[in-house]
Design a protein around this motif. Structure first.
Motif, PDB file in Angstrom:
ATOM      1  N   MET A 568       0.815  -1.205   0.000  1.00 47.61           N
ATOM      2  CA  MET A 568       0.000   0.000   0.000  1.00 47.61           C
ATOM      3  C   MET A 568       0.857   1.267   0.000  1.00 47.61           C
ATOM      4  SD  MET A 568      -3.139   1.133   0.054  1.00 47.61           S
ATOM      5  CE  MET A 568      -4.166  -0.186   0.704  1.00 47.61           C
ATOM      6  N   PHE A 569       2.068   1.158   0.582  1.00 44.20           N
ATOM      7  CA  PHE A 569       2.880   2.361   0.738  1.00 44.20           C
ATOM      8  C   PHE A 569       3.405   2.911  -0.592  1.00 44.20           C
ATOM      9  CE2 PHE A 569       5.861  -1.129   0.785  1.00 44.20           C
ATOM     10  CZ  PHE A 569       6.944  -0.680   0.067  1.00 44.20           C
ATOM     11  N   ILE A 570       3.390   2.099  -1.646  1.00 47.76           N
ATOM     12  CA  ILE A 570       3.876   2.611  -2.933  1.00 47.76           C
ATOM     13  C   ILE A 570       2.739   3.191  -3.791  1.00 47.76           C
ATOM     14  CG2 ILE A 570       5.765   0.935  -2.940  1.00 47.76           C
ATOM     15  CD1 ILE A 570       4.210  -0.590  -5.122  1.00 47.76           C
ATOM     16  N   LYS A 571       1.494   3.055  -3.331  1.00 45.49           N
ATOM     17  CA  LYS A 571       0.360   3.462  -4.161  1.00 45.49           C
ATOM     18  C   LYS A 571       0.079   4.962  -4.208  1.00 45.49           C
ATOM     19  CE  LYS A 571      -2.112  -0.893  -4.230  1.00 45.49           C
ATOM     20  NZ  LYS A 571      -3.408  -1.583  -4.055  1.00 45.49           N
ATOM     21  N   PRO A 572       0.595   5.740  -3.231  1.00 46.58           N
ATOM     22  CA  PRO A 572       0.319   7.180  -3.382  1.00 46.58           C
ATOM     23  C   PRO A 572       0.888   7.783  -4.670  1.00 46.58           C
ATOM     24  CG  PRO A 572       0.944   6.701  -1.129  1.00 46.58           C
ATOM     25  CD  PRO A 572       1.138   5.435  -1.896  1.00 46.58           C
ATOM     26  N   PHE A 573       2.017   7.245  -5.176  1.00 40.80           N
ATOM     27  CA  PHE A 573       2.609   7.740  -6.423  1.00 40.80           C
ATOM     28  C   PHE A 573       2.367   6.731  -7.538  1.00 40.80           C
ATOM     29  CE2 PHE A 573       6.191  10.449  -4.306  1.00 40.80           C
ATOM     30  CZ  PHE A 573       5.228  11.355  -3.902  1.00 40.80           C
ATOM     31  N   THR A 574       2.135   7.230  -8.717  1.00 37.79           N
ATOM     32  CA  THR A 574       2.116   6.365  -9.895  1.00 37.79           C
ATOM     33  C   THR A 574       3.559   5.987 -10.250  1.00 37.79           C
ATOM     34  OG1 THR A 574       2.213   8.269 -11.386  1.00 37.79           O
ATOM     35  CG2 THR A 574       0.020   7.481 -10.749  1.00 37.79           C
ATOM     36  N   TRP A 575       3.708   4.978 -11.113  1.00 39.05           N
ATOM     37  CA  TRP A 575       5.074   4.555 -11.447  1.00 39.05           C
ATOM     38  C   TRP A 575       5.821   5.645 -12.191  1.00 39.05           C
ATOM     39  CZ3 TRP A 575       7.031   4.253 -16.360  1.00 39.05           C
ATOM     40  CH2 TRP A 575       6.105   4.281 -17.419  1.00 39.05           C
ATOM     41  N   GLU A 576       5.146   6.451 -12.974  1.00 44.54           N
ATOM     42  CA  GLU A 576       5.821   7.573 -13.624  1.00 44.54           C
ATOM     43  C   GLU A 576       6.335   8.560 -12.597  1.00 44.54           C
ATOM     44  OE1 GLU A 576       2.727   6.705 -14.245  1.00 44.54           O
ATOM     45  OE2 GLU A 576       2.398   6.305 -16.401  1.00 44.54           O
ATOM     46  N   MET A 577       5.543   8.729 -11.527  1.00 38.78           N
ATOM     47  CA  MET A 577       5.954   9.649 -10.472  1.00 38.78           C
ATOM     48  C   MET A 577       7.179   9.113  -9.733  1.00 38.78           C
ATOM     49  SD  MET A 577       5.016  12.551  -9.177  1.00 38.78           S
ATOM     50  CE  MET A 577       5.186  13.522  -7.673  1.00 38.78           C
ATOM     51  N   TRP A 578       7.169   7.801  -9.453  1.00 32.83           N
ATOM     52  CA  TRP A 578       8.333   7.210  -8.794  1.00 32.83           C
ATOM     53  C   TRP A 578       9.575   7.334  -9.667  1.00 32.83           C
ATOM     54  CZ3 TRP A 578       8.551   6.604  -3.910  1.00 32.83           C
ATOM     55  CH2 TRP A 578       7.446   6.189  -3.149  1.00 32.83           C
ATOM     56  N   MET A 579       9.455   7.069 -10.944  1.00 37.57           N
ATOM     57  CA  MET A 579      10.599   7.151 -11.845  1.00 37.57           C
ATOM     58  C   MET A 579      11.142   8.573 -11.906  1.00 37.57           C
ATOM     59  SD  MET A 579      11.259   4.116 -13.087  1.00 37.57           S
ATOM     60  CE  MET A 579      12.191   4.473 -14.573  1.00 37.57           C
ATOM     61  N   ARG A 809      -4.479   8.843  -7.068  1.00 41.71           N
ATOM     62  CA  ARG A 809      -3.027   8.714  -6.903  1.00 41.71           C
ATOM     63  C   ARG A 809      -2.345   9.954  -7.476  1.00 41.71           C
ATOM     64  NH1 ARG A 809      -1.259   2.912  -9.063  1.00 41.71           N
ATOM     65  NH2 ARG A 809       0.599   3.420  -7.825  1.00 41.71           N
ATOM     66  N   LEU A 810      -1.173  10.250  -6.905  1.00 47.99           N
ATOM     67  CA  LEU A 810      -0.431  11.426  -7.342  1.00 47.99           C
ATOM     68  C   LEU A 810       0.258  11.125  -8.658  1.00 47.99           C
ATOM     69  CD1 LEU A 810       1.091  12.476  -3.902  1.00 47.99           C
ATOM     70  CD2 LEU A 810      -1.008  13.282  -4.989  1.00 47.99           C
ATOM     71  N   ARG A 811      -0.003  11.951  -9.635  1.00 53.19           N
ATOM     72  CA  ARG A 811       0.514  11.705 -10.979  1.00 53.19           C
ATOM     73  C   ARG A 811       1.524  12.772 -11.361  1.00 53.19           C
ATOM     74  NH1 ARG A 811      -2.538   7.810 -13.234  1.00 53.19           N
ATOM     75  NH2 ARG A 811      -4.570   7.376 -12.254  1.00 53.19           N
ATOM     76  N   LEU A 812       2.306  12.413 -12.390  1.00 51.43           N
ATOM     77  CA  LEU A 812       3.411  13.276 -12.794  1.00 51.43           C
ATOM     78  C   LEU A 812       2.917  14.614 -13.327  1.00 51.43           C
ATOM     79  CD1 LEU A 812       6.451  13.634 -13.243  1.00 51.43           C
ATOM     80  CD2 LEU A 812       6.197  12.524 -15.473  1.00 51.43           C
ATOM     81  N   HIS A 813       1.741  14.603 -13.962  1.00 54.28           N
ATOM     82  CA  HIS A 813       1.286  15.852 -14.571  1.00 54.28           C
ATOM     83  C   HIS A 813       0.983  16.930 -13.530  1.00 54.28           C
ATOM     84  CE1 HIS A 813      -2.694  14.123 -13.574  1.00 54.28           C
ATOM     85  NE2 HIS A 813      -3.055  15.390 -13.452  1.00 54.28           N
ATOM     86  N   SER A 814       0.837  16.504 -12.262  1.00 55.30           N
ATOM     87  CA  SER A 814       0.591  17.491 -11.213  1.00 55.30           C
ATOM     88  C   SER A 814       1.877  18.105 -10.662  1.00 55.30           C
ATOM     89  CB  SER A 814      -0.182  16.840 -10.057  1.00 55.30           C
ATOM     90  OG  SER A 814      -1.417  16.329 -10.493  1.00 55.30           O
ATOM     91  N   PHE A 815       3.053  17.481 -10.988  1.00 54.57           N
ATOM     92  CA  PHE A 815       4.311  17.938 -10.393  1.00 54.57           C
ATOM     93  C   PHE A 815       5.396  18.238 -11.430  1.00 54.57           C
ATOM     94  CE2 PHE A 815       2.153  15.468  -7.165  1.00 54.57           C
ATOM     95  CZ  PHE A 815       2.325  16.214  -6.013  1.00 54.57           C
ATOM     96  N   TRP A 816       5.085  18.125 -12.718  1.00 54.17           N
ATOM     97  CA  TRP A 816       6.153  18.271 -13.708  1.00 54.17           C
ATOM     98  C   TRP A 816       6.767  19.668 -13.659  1.00 54.17           C
ATOM     99  CZ3 TRP A 816       5.856  21.968 -17.497  1.00 54.17           C
ATOM    100  CH2 TRP A 816       4.599  22.523 -17.753  1.00 54.17           C
ATOM    101  N   GLY A 817       5.997  20.653 -13.303  1.00 59.64           N
ATOM    102  CA  GLY A 817       6.542  22.003 -13.186  1.00 59.64           C
ATOM    103  C   GLY A 817       7.586  22.103 -12.083  1.00 59.64           C
ATOM    104  N   LEU A 818       7.326  21.395 -10.975  1.00 61.82           N
ATOM    105  CA  LEU A 818       8.273  21.397  -9.859  1.00 61.82           C
ATOM    106  C   LEU A 818       9.581  20.718 -10.256  1.00 61.82           C
ATOM    107  CD1 LEU A 818       8.585  22.086  -6.820  1.00 61.82           C
ATOM    108  CD2 LEU A 818       7.738  19.775  -6.328  1.00 61.82           C
TER     109      LEU A 818
END
Length: 920
Positions: A568-579, A809-818
């Motif tokens: 469960m602990f890896i589910k907050p981020f998508t795999w793209e987000m983890w990468m 889940r937190l996705r990359l498109h929400s953080f790509w600017g950061l």
């Protein structure tokens, strides 16, 4: 029928006597003096025995006398015949006046049934006819059919529009029309005009009560009671009396009062013809009509001409008819006076010539003046202007005038057209305070409906068999005196307190389907139904629903399992987000190492040690646990940005993981309806509701795949036995079900919406509207929500957060600017540091030999990766320089004598790099 036949025979005998024996019914009037003046004979056909007829005779005599008293060479003679309220007698009287009295004009005739045959006689004899009435519906060819007819009235469209506006303003949907049938049948079209006017406002005539002619009745009271008994079974209590003789009007209201039809929720409206009787009725008769609204043709009483006529009329009428109580003229007296005025004005300018009847008729139709009854101007044989009406209200032993009705405008307080102030008032109702029947001081307007009483309470049907008993539950089927319970019952009682009036009721359980309950209300077995009834289009055509107290839609219930996992602990981020986060971590680690490894002692050591230190520093900074100090300003900028990125990522991760762990998510195997149909799976639904038919007809399920389930708990057993793969419930039931079994089942969002749940009443019932307002009030003040929480509170195991909705889940498109910002900052710092190194190299380099770009790149790369200078031989002409061995070493190393032979080759290279080393 025997009474009617006797009357017809008697009237035929009278007619034969008139036609063949020359007997005068009555022939009297005012004759011109026998002198040299030319005399014009005027005939009047009226009912000399009625109050209206007496007024007409008096008014015509005054007008004729006034004309004859003038000094001119023309005189008038008035001959009067009585029509006995019989069209045949009226025609015979007109023919007698033409043949025996040689009349030039015939006037009178208060009803169209009397005027039509006289108009035929006048057309054949080419004698102008002035009638005081007009047909209710304008006949398109009347001017061609009766060219010698002038109608001193308008059709009834304006009057019926006024009545319809009154009905609309009080929200009455059903009306009972009453009229006295003519001796020879017909209602002169008033009913048809009223029906059309009511249709325009969305109301209708529930029943038409046709009273037999008063002349045909031997026992009027008994017949009247029998006719009014027919109205007891009807619901409407709005009565519109279209037409009745004065005698019939008296009996109608006396018996209506005795039988309870003049109650506080009743409303009576009478037309202008009946309103004219109020001036002739005595106080005891008027008191039986208390609360009645009447329509009256308005005429001004402020003109000098009217005041002069009023004085003469009162004096003459009192002298001639001492037995009358009221000596004031009515509208027909004014019309009779104006009729003489029309004739005299038509003869002006033609006194010395022989005027033909056709010329006289044309002059009459060209009249244009203001008479006592209003504007006199004809168009196509009738008055061109619609009349101004006055609404009157019978109060006690008299009547009071309320509002005006202005044509093409509506209700008004005064005669002034108020269109400059607003757009007219046809919906808001009367401005004046109305005193209604039975309770003259009541504030509440009558419902116009047969309201329940203690003797006849509201019979309310209740579903006796329900799947979800929290809505309605009949405790004891054998004992119907025991009240049912449930959310719907409590809601009904709570809404009843907001009605503003008492509503006696009685609950009656009904053990059948919901559609059968609808039919029971429609056929008036029940007055209402209180329960969880879904509002549907086909049901709304038969009954009246209240405002919905709960939304409704079709939900699918399916078994579900709790979605718990060791990962469960890896589910907050998508795999793209983890990468992306890992790549950003490695890139930042490399930048920090590059900027710090040459000058910071904490980053010294072997390659493994340096990489481990850089990795530890970068990872520990995620949790703000790093202890290494940085010395390079560029590194400080990179670390600040990286710490900001770490803060955002850790906060977002923590929040998302907390949501996933605290909200128990359910995982379902069945996701849509098509899956069920495609795999031919069985589903369940409530057998007493419409859902089964809906699944077959709309959602196209096979009938054999649908299983009816009769109770809430039975759904659990059917699911556990795998008899059904899904259940279809309406939204309110789904909420109750999930509130109890949230750990085992999941519900889909309703895709198919319905009208909601409501109570049922008879069509157009005002009680339904009152309950709708009460339900809205309960919703607005929060009482409805409190009642829902009382009955539909979740079970203890479902009181905590349970949902079948996936936490996003937190996705990359929400953080790509950061990430771009952090990466760009690190890259800029890296290149700025390289530029600084190169700039310092150029500043310290004094030898141009072997200074190619390629050599510089090689030396720069060696410096970056090795962190040291290249060893070279010292020029013999110059003092030897110590070779710095290793980054940061305090030892100096000199070249050996064997290196002298390489001095020539290395001198140039040494000159290029001897000053390359720049300490941190």
């Amino acid at each position: 029928m025997a009474n009617i036949d006797t009357v017809l025979i008697r009237q035929l005998v009278i007619l034969v006597l008139i036609l063949f024996s020359g007997i005068n019914i009555i022939s009297k009037g005012v004759q011109a003096k026998e002198d040299d003046r030319k005399v014009t004979n005027i005939g009047a056909v009226i009912d000399v025995t009625s109050r209206t007829g007496k007024e007409e005779i008096t008014a015509m005599e005054i007008a004729v006398q006034s004309f004859n008293n003038k000094l001119n060479n023309h005189g008038l003679s008035l001959y009067v015949q009585s029509h006995g309220k019989n069209p045949m007698l009226a025609a015979a009287a007109a023919e007698k006046l033409i043949k025996e009295n040689n009349v030039t004009v015939i006037i009178g005739l208060e009803t169209w049934e009397l005027a039509a045959p006289v108009a035929e006689i006048g057309t054949r004899a080419r004698v102008p006819v002035l009638s005081f009435t007009a047909p209710s519906i304008t006949l398109p060819l009347s001017a061609l059919r009766w060219p010698f007819l002038a109608q001193m009235a308008n059709n009834d469209s304006e009057q019926m529009t006024c009545i319809a506006a009154i009905i609309r303003s009080y929200g009455w949907k059903k009306v009972i029309a009453i009229y006295e049938e003519e001796t020879y049948g017909g209602d002169s079209g008033k009913l048809a005009v009223l029906i059309e006017a009511l249709q325009d406002i969305g109301s209708e005539i529930e029943h038409t009560l046709v009273l037999p002619p008063i002349s045909s009745l031997s026992n009027t009271k008994e017949v009247m009671q029998e006719e009014l008994m027919k109205l007891l079974s009807l619901e409407s209590r709005v009565f519109v009396v279209l037409k009745a003789s004065s005698v019939m009007t008296i009996h109608l209201f006396e018996e209506a009062k005795n039988m309870g039809f003049m109650g506080r929720d009743s409303a009576w409206i009478i037309t202008d013809k009946i309103t004219t009787y109020l001036d002739s009725f005595n106080t005891s008769i008027i008191s039986s009509m208390a609360g009645v609204l009447g329509i009256k043709t308005y005429y001004t009483e402020n003109s000098s001409e009217y005041e002069s006529f009023y004085g003469q009329f009162k004096q003459v009428f009192r002298k001639k008819y001492e037995d009358e109580d009221n000596f004031e003229p009515g509208i027909y007296a004014l019309k009779a006076y104006d009729a003489i005025q029309i004739i005299t004005k038509a003869m002006e300018g033609m006194i010395n010539t022989n005027i033909s009847s056709k010329q006289l008729s044309e002059k009459i139709l060209l009249s244009n003046f203001t008479g006592l009854s209003g504007e006199i101007q004809f168009e196509r044989g009738m008055l061109s202007q619609n009349p101004t009406l006055r609404i009157v209200n019978v109060v006690g032993k008299k009547y009071k005038e309320l509002d005006f009705w202005l044509p093409s405008f509506g209700f008004s307080r005064s005669l002034v057209n108020e269109e400059t102030e607003h757009d007219g008032n046809t919906a808001q109702g009367l401005y004046g305070q109305v005193s209604w029947p039975a309770d003259l001081n009541q504030v509440r307007n009558p419902k116009g409906w047969a309201m329940p009483t203690n003797a006849r309470p509201l019979i309310i049907g209740v579903p006796g068999r329900t799947s979800f008993e929290k809505f309605v539950k009949v405790k004891n089927e054998s004992n119907q005196n025991e009240e049912p319970e449930g959310y719907c019952i409590d809601l009904f009682k709570m809404a009843r307190e907001f009605l503003g009036y008492d509503l006696p009721y009685k609950f009656v359980p009904h053990f059948s389907t919901y559609d059968d309950l609808v039919r029971c209300v429609h056929n008036k077995t029940f007055d209402a139904v209180v329960g969880d009834i879904t509002i549907l289009a086909n049901r709304a055509e038969l009954v009246e629903f209240t405002q919905p107290y709960a939304e409704s839609g079709l939900s699918m219930i399916v078994p579900a399992k709790s979605e718990e996992s060791a990962w469960m602990f890896i589910k907050p981020f998508t795999w793209e987000m983890w990468m992306a986060t890992g790549a950003m971590l490695i890139y930042t680690m490399f930048i920090v190492w590059f900027l710090e490894h040459r000058s910071n002692p904490e980053f010294e050591g072997t390659w493994k040690t340096q990489i481990g230190t850089a990795m530890w520093f970068t990872c520990s900074s995620l949790f703000f646990a790093h202890r290494e100090n940085v010395q390079n300003n560029f590194t400080r900028v990179v670390v600040i940005v990286w710490l900001f990125v770490s803060l955002v990522l850790t906060s977002s991760y923590t929040a998302s993981l907390s949501s996933m762990l605290t909200v128990n998510k359910l995982k379902v195997n069945v996701t849509d309806i098509e899956f069920l149909k495609r795999n031919n799976l069985k589903v369940g639904c409530d057998g007493d509701s419409f859902v089964r038919n809906y699944l077959v007809d709309v959602l196209l399920f096979k009938s054999e795949n649908i299983k009816t389930i009769n109770s809430q708990d039975s759904y659990i057993g059917e699911f556990e036995k795998k008899h059904i793969a899904a259940a279809f419930l309406e939204l309110p039931y789904e909420k109750v079900f999930i509130n109890n079994y949230c750990k085992k089942f999941s519900a889909t969002t309703p895709t198919y919406r319905f009208g909601g749940l409501g109570f049922m009443f008879h069509k157009d019932s005002p009680i339904a509207m009152d309950f709708s307002k009460a339900i809205l009030t309960l919703s607005e003040n929060g009482k409805l929500k409190e009642l829902e929480e009382k009955w539909f509170a979740p079970s203890p195991e479902c009181s905590t957060g349970v949902t079948d909705n996936q936490t996003e889940r937190l996705r990359l498109h929400s953080f790509w600017g950061l990430y771009i910002f952090a990466g760009a900052t690190s890259t800029i710092c890296f290149f700025l540091f390289i530029i600084k190194i190169i700039k310092d190299q150029y500043r310290s380099n004094t030898s141009p030999r072997n200074n190619s770009i390629w050599n510089k790149a090689i030396r720069l790369a060696k410096f970056i990766y090795q962190g040291q200078q290249i060893n070279f031989a010292i020029d013999q002409t110059r003092p030897q320089l110590p070779e710095i061995v290793g980054r940061g070493s305090s030892r100096w190393k000199y070249s050996s004598p064997d290196a002298a032979e390489d001095h020539e080759a290395a001198s140039s290279e040494a000159a290029d790099v001897e000053m390359l080393y720049i300490p941190g």
